[in-house]
Motif scaffolding. Structure first.
Motif, PDB file in Angstrom:
ATOM      1  N   GLU A  80       0.833  -1.197   0.000  1.00  0.00           N
ATOM      2  CA  GLU A  80       0.000   0.000   0.000  1.00  0.00           C
ATOM      3  C   GLU A  80       0.872   1.253   0.000  1.00  0.00           C
ATOM      4  O   GLU A  80       2.002   1.243   0.497  1.00  0.00           O
ATOM      5  N   CYS A 113      -2.616   0.300  -4.059  1.00  0.00           N
ATOM      6  CA  CYS A 113      -2.170  -1.035  -3.650  1.00  0.00           C
ATOM      7  C   CYS A 113      -1.630  -1.742  -4.884  1.00  0.00           C
ATOM      8  O   CYS A 113      -2.370  -1.950  -5.848  1.00  0.00           O
ATOM      9  N   TRP A 134     -10.191  -3.310   0.387  1.00  0.00           N
ATOM     10  CA  TRP A 134      -9.590  -2.395   1.360  1.00  0.00           C
ATOM     11  C   TRP A 134     -10.245  -2.626   2.720  1.00  0.00           C
ATOM     12  O   TRP A 134     -11.477  -2.668   2.810  1.00  0.00           O
ATOM     13  N   ARG A 140      -9.827  -1.554   7.096  1.00  0.00           N
ATOM     14  CA  ARG A 140      -9.218  -0.598   8.002  1.00  0.00           C
ATOM     15  C   ARG A 140      -9.386  -1.071   9.449  1.00  0.00           C
ATOM     16  O   ARG A 140     -10.326  -1.803   9.758  1.00  0.00           O
ATOM     17  N   SER A 164     -14.478  -3.244  -1.825  1.00  0.00           N
ATOM     18  CA  SER A 164     -13.898  -4.391  -2.514  1.00  0.00           C
ATOM     19  C   SER A 164     -14.259  -4.335  -3.982  1.00  0.00           C
ATOM     20  O   SER A 164     -15.216  -3.646  -4.385  1.00  0.00           O
ATOM     21  N   VAL A 204     -13.565   2.763  -5.108  1.00  0.00           N
ATOM     22  CA  VAL A 204     -12.513   1.768  -5.338  1.00  0.00           C
ATOM     23  C   VAL A 204     -12.429   1.493  -6.836  1.00  0.00           C
ATOM     24  O   VAL A 204     -13.453   1.464  -7.539  1.00  0.00           O
ATOM     25  N   LEU A 245      -8.025   3.484  -3.870  1.00  0.00           N
ATOM     26  CA  LEU A 245      -9.159   3.915  -3.069  1.00  0.00           C
ATOM     27  C   LEU A 245      -9.135   5.434  -3.010  1.00  0.00           C
ATOM     28  O   LEU A 245      -8.250   6.012  -2.377  1.00  0.00           O
ATOM     29  N   TYR A 252      -5.085   1.438   7.065  1.00  0.00           N
ATOM     30  CA  TYR A 252      -5.781   0.858   5.934  1.00  0.00           C
ATOM     31  C   TYR A 252      -4.925  -0.235   5.309  1.00  0.00           C
ATOM     32  O   TYR A 252      -3.742  -0.026   5.033  1.00  0.00           O
ATOM     33  N   TYR A 253      -5.548  -1.382   5.079  1.00  0.00           N
ATOM     34  CA  TYR A 253      -4.861  -2.542   4.513  1.00  0.00           C
ATOM     35  C   TYR A 253      -5.520  -2.916   3.183  1.00  0.00           C
ATOM     36  O   TYR A 253      -6.734  -2.852   3.057  1.00  0.00           O
ATOM     37  N   CYS A 254      -4.701  -3.345   2.241  1.00  0.00           N
ATOM     38  CA  CYS A 254      -5.271  -3.951   1.048  1.00  0.00           C
ATOM     39  C   CYS A 254      -5.121  -5.466   1.150  1.00  0.00           C
ATOM     40  O   CYS A 254      -4.223  -5.977   1.822  1.00  0.00           O
TER      41      CYS A 254
END
Length: 123
Positions: free
Chosen positions: A6, A22, A36, A38, A50, A69, A78, A91-93
């Motif tokens: 990310e 990402c 994505w 969080r 998503s 997205v 995002l 925030y994670y992908c």
């Protein structure tokens, strides 16, 4: 080995915008979907948005109309507008292989994860 990375996090005032990216590499051939997530301090990780590799999207209710997205060749983005302090989180992908009519927002359905990027929204 699949890897996700990310970028684009940072600090912004309420009402501002940020764009997260990402980059996914070595995803298996075939259908895939990306998402994505969080996680705020003291809270569980939640799905934000998503997308499938053919463009079907899903959003959690609090971000509908504010976040968008998108994905091109396993590069996911995002776009976050009208940010609020409650959007503050890491925030994670994430990504996984397979087919869903609507891409899931449950973390349990994803196999690959990035390291996360911090988003901080101040009031």
């Amino acid at each position: 080995q699949v890897s996700l990375m990310e970028s684009g996090g940072g600090s912004v005032q309420a009402g501002g915008s940020l764009r997260l990216s990402c980059a996914a590499s070595r995803l298996p051939n075939g259908n895939y979907y990306m998402g994505w997530f969080r996680q705020a301090p003291g809270k569980e990780r939640e799905g934000v948005a998503s997308i499938t590799n053919w463009g079907k999207t899903a959003y959690t209710n609090p971000v509908k109309g504010r976040f968008t997205v998108s994905e091109v060749n396993a590069q996911m983005y995002l776009e976050m507008n009208s940010l609020k302090p409650e959007d503050t989180a890491i925030y994670y992908c994430a990504a996984a292989s397979g087919y869903w009519r609507t891409p899931p927002l449950s973390a349990a359905e994803y196999d690959y994860w990035g390291q996360g990027t911090q988003v901080t929204v101040s009031s």
